[in-house]
Write a protein that holds these residues in place. Structure first.
Motif, short mmCIF file in Angstrom:
data_model
loop_
_atom_site.label_atom_id
_atom_site.label_comp_id
_atom_site.label_asym_id
_atom_site.label_seq_id
_atom_site.Cartn_x
_atom_site.Cartn_y
_atom_site.Cartn_z
N THR A 80 26.90 14.91 16.42
CA THR A 80 25.97 15.89 16.98
C THR A 80 26.67 16.86 17.93
O THR A 80 27.76 16.60 18.43
CB THR A 80 24.83 15.17 17.73
N ASP A 81 26.01 17.98 18.17
CA ASP A 81 26.56 19.03 19.01
C ASP A 81 26.07 18.87 20.45
O ASP A 81 25.00 18.31 20.70
CB ASP A 81 26.12 20.41 18.50
N HIS A 82 26.84 19.39 21.37
CA HIS A 82 26.39 19.52 22.76
C HIS A 82 25.67 20.87 22.90
O HIS A 82 25.89 21.79 22.10
CB HIS A 82 27.59 19.43 23.70
N PRO A 83 24.82 20.99 23.90
CA PRO A 83 24.06 22.24 24.04
C PRO A 83 24.96 23.41 24.45
O PRO A 83 25.53 23.42 25.55
CB PRO A 83 23.04 21.91 25.14
N LEU A 84 25.07 24.38 23.59
CA LEU A 84 25.94 25.53 23.84
C LEU A 84 25.25 26.64 24.61
O LEU A 84 25.91 27.57 25.09
CB LEU A 84 26.46 26.09 22.51
N ASP A 85 23.93 26.56 24.71
CA ASP A 85 23.17 27.65 25.31
C ASP A 85 22.66 27.30 26.71
O ASP A 85 21.73 27.92 27.22
CB ASP A 85 21.98 28.02 24.41
N ARG A 86 23.27 26.30 27.35
CA ARG A 86 22.89 25.91 28.71
C ARG A 86 24.08 26.12 29.64
O ARG A 86 25.20 26.36 29.21
CB ARG A 86 22.44 24.45 28.74
N ALA A 87 23.83 25.96 30.92
CA ALA A 87 24.88 26.17 31.91
C ALA A 87 25.97 25.11 31.82
O ALA A 87 27.11 25.35 32.24
CB ALA A 87 24.28 26.18 33.33
N GLU A 111 15.04 14.10 19.77
CA GLU A 111 14.23 14.33 18.58
C GLU A 111 14.85 15.42 17.70
O GLU A 111 14.84 15.32 16.47
CB GLU A 111 12.79 14.69 18.96
N ARG A 112 15.36 16.47 18.32
CA ARG A 112 16.03 17.51 17.54
C ARG A 112 17.26 16.96 16.84
O ARG A 112 17.54 17.31 15.69
CB ARG A 112 16.41 18.68 18.45
N ARG A 113 18.00 16.09 17.49
CA ARG A 113 19.14 15.45 16.84
C ARG A 113 18.69 14.63 15.63
O ARG A 113 19.30 14.72 14.57
CB ARG A 113 19.85 14.52 17.83
N ARG A 114 17.67 13.83 15.80
CA ARG A 114 17.20 12.98 14.70
C ARG A 114 16.74 13.80 13.51
O ARG A 114 16.88 13.36 12.35
CB ARG A 114 16.06 12.09 15.19
#
Length: 214
Positions: A80-87, A111-114
């Protein structure tokens, strides 16, 4: 299911219920008939269909694996990816209870990951240390070369390699590939597979199709 429910290592002949090595971590997953989970892998919300196996230290998450899939050692599916659109990229954003007892984890993030499930088709081969990203489909009969990183769908009966993975050639020509998918030999029962084992061993693809297409 947990790994404790099927803790037997592979000792030779697979029983119908399959085998799970005692060191495997299996969480919320479904394992089909004659499946084999080797030493040290992690399976998280995985459906591993009949006759498929994963070798040592595979890491599979949020993936539906078809029948007769061959998953080599150190393969990773569904990383899975880490959040790229956060600080911040760090998982304190969504695994917050590890850092503050009064906080809650970000369940929407999980839930988005699943929801981003990958699919590995029937009779596939994922080579050593290859990766398949979330939401990617590896088509029936396809081969992913060792070390490849698959970021987009792989057509049936093709061989992909590289970073990112690209088609390098077809495993069989398109007409034969379509016939194999129509034949769907992976749906044959266990007794039929045993009866036709000599022909699997000695016949080429076209001869086999000519023998068994109705």
């Amino acid at each position: 299911m947990s790994s404790a429910e099927r803790p037997r290592p592979h000792t030779g002949t697979l029983p119908p219920e399959g085998t799970v090595h005692p060191s495997a971590q299996v969480h919320d997953s479904r394992l089909g008939l004659f499946t084999d989970v080797g030493e040290g892998p992690r399976l998280l919300e995985v459906s591993l269909d009949d006759y498929s196996y994963c070798d040592r230290f595979a890491d599979l998450a949020h993936v539906d694996v078809g029948r007769f899939s061959n998953i080599a050692s150190f393969v990773r599916v569904g990383a899975t990816d880490h959040p790229l659109d956060r600080a911040s990229l760090h998982h304190f954003l969504y695994r917050s209870t590890r850092y503050w007892a009064e906080e809650s984890d970000d369940e929407e993030f999980f839930e988005r990951r699943r929801a981003r499930r990958a699919r590995i088709g029937h009779d596939t081969w994922l080579g050593h240390a290859s990766q398949v990203k979330p939401e990617v489909t590896v088509g029936d009969g396809a081969v992913v070369a060792s070390g490849a990183i698959v970021t987009r769908d792989v057509p049936p009966y093709t061989i992909v390699a590289g970073v990112p993975a690209r088609v390098i050639r077809r495993r069989v020509e398109p007409g034969l590939a379509e016939r194999l998918q129509r034949l769907a030999w992976w749906d044959w029962d266990h007794a039929t597979l045993r009866e036709r084992l000599p022909d699997f061993r000695r016949m080429g693809v076209e001869e086999f199709l000519d023998a068994y297409e109705s």
